[in-house]
Write a protein that holds these residues in place. Structure first.
Motif, mmCIF file in Angstrom:
data_model
loop_
_atom_site.group_PDB
_atom_site.id
_atom_site.type_symbol
_atom_site.label_atom_id
_atom_site.label_comp_id
_atom_site.label_asym_id
_atom_site.label_seq_id
_atom_site.Cartn_x
_atom_site.Cartn_y
_atom_site.Cartn_z
ATOM 1 N N THR A 446 0.860 -1.218 0.000
ATOM 2 C CA THR A 446 0.000 0.000 0.000
ATOM 3 C C THR A 446 0.880 1.247 0.000
ATOM 4 O O THR A 446 1.878 1.315 0.743
ATOM 5 N N THR A 447 0.547 2.248 -0.790
ATOM 6 C CA THR A 447 1.305 3.511 -0.831
ATOM 7 C C THR A 447 0.525 4.598 -0.092
ATOM 8 O O THR A 447 -0.712 4.619 -0.063
ATOM 9 N N CYS A 448 1.314 5.467 0.510
ATOM 10 C CA CYS A 448 0.741 6.646 1.167
ATOM 11 C C CYS A 448 1.056 7.874 0.311
ATOM 12 O O CYS A 448 1.987 7.849 -0.510
ATOM 13 N N THR A 469 5.681 4.037 1.175
ATOM 14 C CA THR A 469 4.769 2.891 1.144
ATOM 15 C C THR A 469 4.586 2.391 2.555
ATOM 16 O O THR A 469 5.156 2.938 3.513
ATOM 17 N N PHE A 470 3.768 1.319 2.663
ATOM 18 C CA PHE A 470 3.468 0.731 3.963
ATOM 19 C C PHE A 470 4.761 0.510 4.757
ATOM 20 O O PHE A 470 5.686 -0.121 4.270
ATOM 21 N N CYS A 492 3.507 5.452 7.553
ATOM 22 C CA CYS A 492 2.553 5.020 6.537
ATOM 23 C C CYS A 492 1.901 3.732 7.008
ATOM 24 O O CYS A 492 2.587 2.729 7.259
ATOM 25 N N THR A 493 0.558 3.707 7.154
ATOM 26 C CA THR A 493 -0.172 2.556 7.675
ATOM 27 C C THR A 493 -0.662 1.684 6.534
ATOM 28 O O THR A 493 -0.548 2.027 5.353
ATOM 29 N N THR A 495 -3.562 1.142 5.683
ATOM 30 C CA THR A 495 -4.712 1.739 4.987
ATOM 31 C C THR A 495 -4.282 2.770 3.958
ATOM 32 O O THR A 495 -5.137 3.372 3.281
ATOM 33 N N GLY A 496 -2.989 3.031 3.827
ATOM 34 C CA GLY A 496 -2.491 4.019 2.869
ATOM 35 C C GLY A 496 -2.588 5.442 3.395
ATOM 36 O O GLY A 496 -2.555 6.391 2.597
ATOM 37 N N THR A 497 -2.701 5.574 4.705
ATOM 38 C CA THR A 497 -2.750 6.910 5.313
ATOM 39 C C THR A 497 -1.603 7.047 6.290
ATOM 40 O O THR A 497 -1.042 6.049 6.782
ATOM 41 N N TRP A 498 -1.238 8.291 6.605
ATOM 42 C CA TRP A 498 -0.158 8.594 7.533
ATOM 43 C C TRP A 498 -0.723 8.791 8.931
ATOM 44 O O TRP A 498 -1.803 9.349 9.109
#
Length: 823
Positions: A446-448, A469-470, A492-493, A495-498
């Motif tokens: 997953t990317t943030c 990324t994750f 970066c989690t 879920t793709g959020t910081w």
């Protein structure tokens, strides 16, 4: 009581009757005697007693006759001018200006240009109030002409009596008045002198129709009406009723009867028609027979007849196609039919197809035959299949099959483990072409969102599975003069959020500055209001000067450079009250500072010269000029004639407070105030004094003598001199000249004139000698003694005469001793 006038006109003789023909009763008393000129059926009337205003005249005419006369032609004017007697005020006629238009009041019709009978220069409507009309009767000039007059003037009323009877003109026309008679204007449809004849129309002779007529004025004459009707089964062409018009024509053409028609019949669709017509095509009593083509059956009446009502018997027949059993679409398929006549009937054609993803098995087309059956066999639809799918690496596969395993409409969903995102299609479906929708799916970390260093800050990141990324972590910091707000680190989690919030670097703030009193503040903010590197410039309003730093800057420590400035008012020189004046000041920003105002005033008796008020300006100077108080001046006083004036001036020559003392020269006395003072009003107290000469008693001319005086300052006043003399034979006893002294007394008593004794004594002495002289002396002595006694007896009387005021004890009167000495 009325008087009739006699005329002869148009071959008729009009009799002159005596007074007493017409009695009007109470109305005659109110309106005066009625004079009537009678001409056959039309009559004129006027009164010989009393004159009336126009409205009264019309009321009179309408009460006893018809109205004020309405003149119709030149002959009528000539007749009236010849028939009526002369009246100095003339006669009112029935025309008046209404709404700015000259109008005959009886008919309410406007006066036409052709009917005008105005005198020369009329109507002039002088002063816009001459709205009524008189007629000149037997006038020396322009007799019979009209003149506009004020309606308030009083004149004779000229009336007319209508001639038409209640039921004239055979009740078939309008009675129109004429001079001496009337004429009938016939209504449409009538003619003749009395409208006794009626218009005739042509006699009607209809064909094939029955006629019923009514004739109110005679057979087939004006207003005759005829009604028409036809036999059963026939209809009328033309008007149902005709009326004879005034033009001798019927209101319409004579109607005809024709057979009633029924709607034209047509052969039914897919059928045939066979008709027979008795009175015309598709008319009353026509009959029609119906039949159908192969593959059709007749529904409705086989034959129909046209009735007298214009309708056909029975119902409209139709040819219906023979029907086949209704077909339905196979499962997962479609049915598309074309019906030549009616749904699923003879000639209908049906085509079968399968829905997308299915294939047809059986007959594609079937047709309905004339026997009511379908050609071919019933078809069916089977689903199309797709290749088998498998789950992606680090992912899962979940499928649902609607029409069979991996067949048309089967759907498969793909998912990834936590921390990984699916790349490609999340779901794929088997299409009608036997292929899957979408792309091959795979699982990627997953990317943030890519992070950026905050403004005026720095970013330092570490990446585990790839940039941002994750598992990636980032640390934040700020430059000098700024402080970090928000999370110092973010991760970066899956879920793709910081984690945390996006940080920012905010400039360090300094205390908010404000403009000094009477000053202004102008700031420029680089990083925010009153924050790091903000600069503020200070200035003062007009009339004030800045004390302290002109500019200040916010530093990285959150403090300002320099000191807080202030604005101090500019000062002006201290003012003082003028001599003999007062000073009253108001200070807005400090004693004798900018905007201070000072008002100057003077004490009583002084007036201000210069500015009444002065204001301290922004330049440190006062407006206006320095004022001073000057004493109010009075007019210069003059020294009275023969007098003296001694003045003392406190504030200036003849100014407020000055006093003047007045005195007179010897022999004069002061009349008026001894002192005068200049007041604050600029006027002197008292009135101007003057010096009058001292008066001495008036001298009288002596008996048997003369008096001659010279007066320097007035009759018998100071320095007047009087000289005395005696007539011949008399000697002056007293001073020759008297002078009026400053004490108001004469210098001597006035003299008297006495008889002269010198000649008698000389004669006695001339004739005397020796003893005789002695004797004569004795005798003379006795004589002198007697004479002196006589003289002395009159002395008191003469003394009173020469000094009449002696009894009053006046200090200016001579004494008896002085008088005796003069004797």
């Amino acid at each position: 009581m009325g008087t009739a006038a006699g005329l002869q006109s148009a071959g008729r003789t009009w009799a002159l009757g005596a007074r007493g023909i017409c009695y009007l009763g109470i109305a005659a008393i109110a309106w005066g005697t009625v004079i009537r000129v009678e001409v056959g059926a039309w009559t004129y009337h006027y009164s010989d007693q009393g004159d009336y205003m126009w409205e009264q005249a019309r009321n009179y005419c309408q009460t006893f006759f018809t109205d004020l006369v309405a003149i119709q032609n030149k002959q009528e004017i000539e007749y009236l001018n010849k028939s009526l007697p002369f009246h100095g005020r003339y006669y009112w006629i029935g025309i008046r200006k209404l709404g700015g238009i000259w109008t005959w009041v009886g008919t309410r019709k406007a006066l036409t240009k052709e009917a005008e009978n105005w005198a020369a220069g009329e109507p002039n409507n002088r002063r816009s109030n001459q709205d009524c009309v008189e007629i000149y009767i037997k006038r020396q000039q322009e007799s019979g002409k009209w003149n506009d007059e004020p309606c308030s003037r009083k004149k004779k009323a000229l009336c007319y009596q209508a001639s038409c009877q209640p039921l004239p003109c055979s009740q078939r026309g309008e009675c129109v008045e004429t001079i001496g008679s009337y004429r009938c204007e016939c209504y449409p449809g009538f003619h003749g002198p009395e409208c006794e004849h009626v218009v005739q129309c042509a006699e009607l002779e209809p064909k094939g129709a029955r006629m019923n007529c009514s004739h109110p004025f005679g057979d087939f004459s004006y207003n005759s009406t005829c009604a028409f009707r036809c036999q059963e089964g026939f209809e009328q062409r033309g008007a149902g009723t005709l009326r004879c018009l005034a033009s001798q024509q019927w209101s319409a053409e004579t109607p005809t009867c024709t057979a009633i028609t029924c709607p034209v019949l047509r052969a039914p669709e897919w059928g045939e028609l066979n008709c027979s017509h008795l009175h015309g095509d598709f008319a009353f009593r026509s009959t029609c027979a119906f039949s159908c083509q192969t593959g059709f059956v007749l529904k409705g009446s086989e034959t129909r007849e046209c009735t007298a009502t214009g309708t056909w018997t029975g119902d409209a027949p139709r040819c219906e196609a023979i029907t086949c059993p209704v077909l339905s679409a196979p499962d997962r398929g479609d049915l598309n039919c074309s019906h030549l006549y009616v749904d699923f009937t003879f000639g209908s054609m049906c085509v079968f197809s399968c829905q997308m993803g299915f294939v047809l098995t059986g007959s594609e087309t079937r047709e309905c035959t004339a026997t009511g059956t379908w050609t071919g066999d019933a078809p069916s639809c089977e689903a199309i299949t797709c290749p088998v799918l498998s789950a992606p690496d680090r992912g899962d596969l979940n499928c649902s099959h609607l029409h069979g395993v991996f067949a048309f409409s089967s759907t498969c969903a793909f998912s990834c483990q936590m921390g990984f995102a699916l790349m490609g299609s999340e779901t794929r479906e088997c299409t009608a072409t036997g292929t899957w929708t979408g792309d091959v799916s795979r699982c990627e970390a997953t990317t943030c969102p890519v992070l950026r260093a905050p403004d005026w800050g720095d970013l330092n990141c570490s990446h585990l599975h790839g940039d941002f990324t994750f598992g990636s972590t980032c640390a934040f910091s700020c430059q000098k003069g700024f402080v970090l707000t928000g999370s110092e680190t973010r991760k970066c989690t899956a879920t793709g959020t910081w984690t945390g919030d996006a940080p920012s670097c905010e400039a360090i703030t300094c205390p908010v500055l404000s403009a000094p009193n009477w000053g202004e503040l102008n700031c420029s903010h680089l990083h925010g209001d009153f924050a790091f590197r903000s600069t503020c410039a200070f200035s003062c309003q007009t009339g004030f000067v800045l004390k302290g730093s002109e500019t200040r800057e916010c530093t990285a420590t959150g403090t300002w450079t320099g000191d807080a400035p202030r604005c101090e008012a500019i000062t002006c020189p201290v003012l003082s009250a003028p001599d003999w004046g007062d000073l009253n000041c108001s200070h807005l920003h400090g004693v004798f500072a900018f905007s201070s105002t000072c008002a100057f005033s003077c004490q009583t008796g002084f007036v201000l010269t210069g500015s009444e008020t002065r204001e301290c300006t922004a330049t440190g100077t006062w407006t206006g000029d320095f004022p001073r108080c000057e004493a109010i001046t009075c007019s210069a006083l003059a020294t009275p004639k023969m007098g003296h004036a001694a003045c003392s001036h406190l504030h200036g020559d003849f100014a407020f407070g000055s006093t003047c003392a007045f005195s007179c020269q010897t022999g004069f006395v002061l009349m008026g105030p001894e002192t005068r003072e200049c007041m604050a009003t600029g006027t002197w107290t008292g009135h101007a004094p003057h010096c009058e000469a001292v008066s001495c008693p008036v001298l009288a001319t002596p008996s048997k003598g003369q008096l001659s005086c010279s007066h320097e300052h007035g009759n018998f006043t100071y320095n007047s001199t009087c000289a005395f003399s005696c007539e011949e034979g008399f000697v002056r006893m007293g001073a020759e000249v008297l002078w009026c002294a400053a004490t108001g007394n004469w210098t001597r008593h006035p003299p008297v004139c006495a008889e002269d004794a010198a000649p008698f004594l000389k004669q006695v002495l001339a004739y005397s000698s020796g003893t005789a002289l002695a004797v004569a002396g004795i005798v003379l002595s006795g004589t002198l003694i007697a004479l002196l006694a006589k003289r002395l007896s009159n002395r008191e009387e003469k003394k009173k005469l020469l000094n009449p005021t002696s009894d009053l004890g006046s200090p200016g009167i001579f004494t008896n001793a002085a008088y005796d000495a003069n004797l």
